[in-house]
Design an enzyme around this catalytic site. Structure first.
Site, PDB file in Angstrom:
ATOM      1  N   SER A  92      59.665  62.481  45.822  1.00 30.67           N
ATOM      2  CA  SER A  92      60.047  62.670  47.226  1.00 30.67           C
ATOM      3  C   SER A  92      60.430  64.641  46.965  1.00 30.67           C
ATOM      4  O   SER A  92      59.607  64.887  47.347  1.00 30.67           O
ATOM      5  CB  SER A  92      61.051  62.455  47.715  1.00 30.67           C
ATOM      6  OG  SER A  92      61.186  62.245  48.759  1.00 30.67           O
ATOM      7  N   ASP A 109      57.878  56.722  49.995  1.00 31.66           N
ATOM      8  CA  ASP A 109      58.249  57.138  49.339  1.00 31.66           C
ATOM      9  C   ASP A 109      58.077  57.442  47.956  1.00 31.66           C
ATOM     10  O   ASP A 109      58.262  55.809  47.890  1.00 31.66           O
ATOM     11  CB  ASP A 109      59.775  57.481  50.036  1.00 31.66           C
ATOM     12  CG  ASP A 109      60.307  58.557  49.839  1.00 31.66           C
ATOM     13  OD1 ASP A 109      60.752  58.677  47.752  1.00 31.66           O
ATOM     14  OD2 ASP A 109      61.491  59.276  50.110  1.00 31.66           O
TER      15      ASP A 109
END
Length: 272
Positions: free
Chosen positions: A41, A157
Site C-alpha cells: 500500500s 490493497d
C-alpha cells in the site's frame, strides 16, 4: 560492518505511511545499505520512489509541499462497479513522482509490491512489469478505488493479506530485515492520550468507518507478518488519522525519531 543482504519492509497505513519517508531519511543519512525493498500500500508507493531515485528528498518535498486539501483534484469518479474512484489521475501523479512508467528492471534497488487477489484472497507479489501499475494495485483500498485487473486477476490493497511484507523479503533473499510498522494498536488508535472513554462518534464518517474496518482486520495480521524481522521500527503515529495527509510533516518526524532510536541496534546487529 560485515556485508549482509539488507531488506526493508515498508508497511501499509494510509496517511500514517508517510512516516516511512522519515525512516528512509535516517537510514540514508546513517549509511545503512538497502539492498531490496518490499512494500504494501503506502509502503509500496514510497518504496517505489526510493527504489528508483535512492534519494528521500523528492518524497519529503512532495509530501510536505503538496496541498492535500486539493486532493479532490485526483478523484476521478467511476461508475461503481468495483470502486468509486477510477484512479487514472492517481496513476498520473505516480508517474510524475516516480519518473514515468518505468519497469521493475529499471529500478536502482530491487522492489516487490504486495497486492490482494480480491476473488481468492491470495497474496500477490508483483516484481515485474510496470512499477506504476503495481503500486496502483497495492494501494487500491477496496470500494474506494476500483480493483486493478492484472494477469486476469482483480487486485486490491495488499494490506488485507500482508500489511508488513517481511516474508516477501525472505523470498527475495534478504538475510537481514528491517521492518517498518505504522499500524498501531487498535485501542491506541481509537483513544489518543487524554481522550480515552470520551465520545468519539461525532468524528466518524463513511470513509473513517471503512478504513477502521479494514485496519481492525489488518492489525490481527501484523504480529505474524513481523516474524523474522531483525529490527522493527514503530513510528508513534496512532494519534494521526488514516486520511490526515495534511499532517505529513508530523508523520515524517515520527518516522525520523523512531528510526534514530533503532539505529544503534541496527548497526550492532549488522556488525555482529
Amino acid at each position: 560492518m560485515n556485508k549482509r543482504t539488507v531488506g526493508l519492509a515498508l508497511g501499509s497505513g494510509a496517511a500514517r505511511g508517510l512516516a516511512h519517508i522519515g525512516v528512509l531519511g535516517v537510514l540514508q543519512k546513517e549509511g545503512i545499505p538497502i539492498d531490496m525493498i518490499a512494500g504494501t500500500s503506502t509502503g509500496a508507493a514510497i518504496g517505489a520512489v526510493y527504489a528508483c531515485r535512492k534519494d528521500v528528498s523528492p518524497l519529503k518535498d512532495l509530501a510536505i509541499d503538496q496541498d492535500w486539501k486539493k486532493l479532490a483534484s485526483l478523484v476521478d469518479l467511476a461508475l461503481p462497479k468495483t470502486g468509486f474512484i477510477e484512479g487514472k489521475k492517481v496513476i498520473g501523479l505516480l508517474k510524475t513522482v516516480i519518473g514515468g512508467d518505468i519497469k521493475f528492471g529499471d529500478l536502482s534497488i530491487p522492489l516487490a509490491c504486495v497486492a490482494t487477489d480480491i476473488t481468492t484472497g491470495e497474496e500477490v507479489v508483483i516484481s515485474q512489469g510496470s512499477v506504476v501499475e503495481a503500486v496502483r494495485a497495492s494501494i487500491s483500498i477496496p470500494v474506494i478505488f476500483t480493483a486493478v485487473k492484472w494477469q486476469g486477476r482483480y487486485l486490491v490493497d495488499g494490506g488485507l493479506v500482508n500489511p508488513v511484507p517481511v516474508n516477501v523479503l525472505k523470498e527475495m533473499g534478504a538475510d537481514f530485515i528491517i521492518a517498518v510498522n505504522v499500524i498501531p494498536e487498535i485501542r491506541a488508535r481509537a483513544y489518543p492520550p487524554g481522550k480515552a472513554g470520551k465520545e468519539e462518534g461525532k468524528q466518524l464518517n463513511i470513509f473513517s468507518i471503512m478504513m477502521q474496518s479494514i485496519y481492525v482486520g489488518t492489525y490481527s495480521l501484523v504480529k505474524t507478518c513481523l516474524e523474522g524481522a531483525h529490527v522493527v521500527i514503530k513510528p508513534q503515529v496512532a494519534h494521526i488519522g488514516v486520511g490526515e495527509l495534511h499532517r505529513a510533516e508530523e508523520c515524517i518526524l515520527q518516522g525520523t525519531l523512531a528510526a534514530e532510536e533503532a539505529i544503534p541496534e541496527i548497526k550492532r546487529l549488522l556488525s555482529a
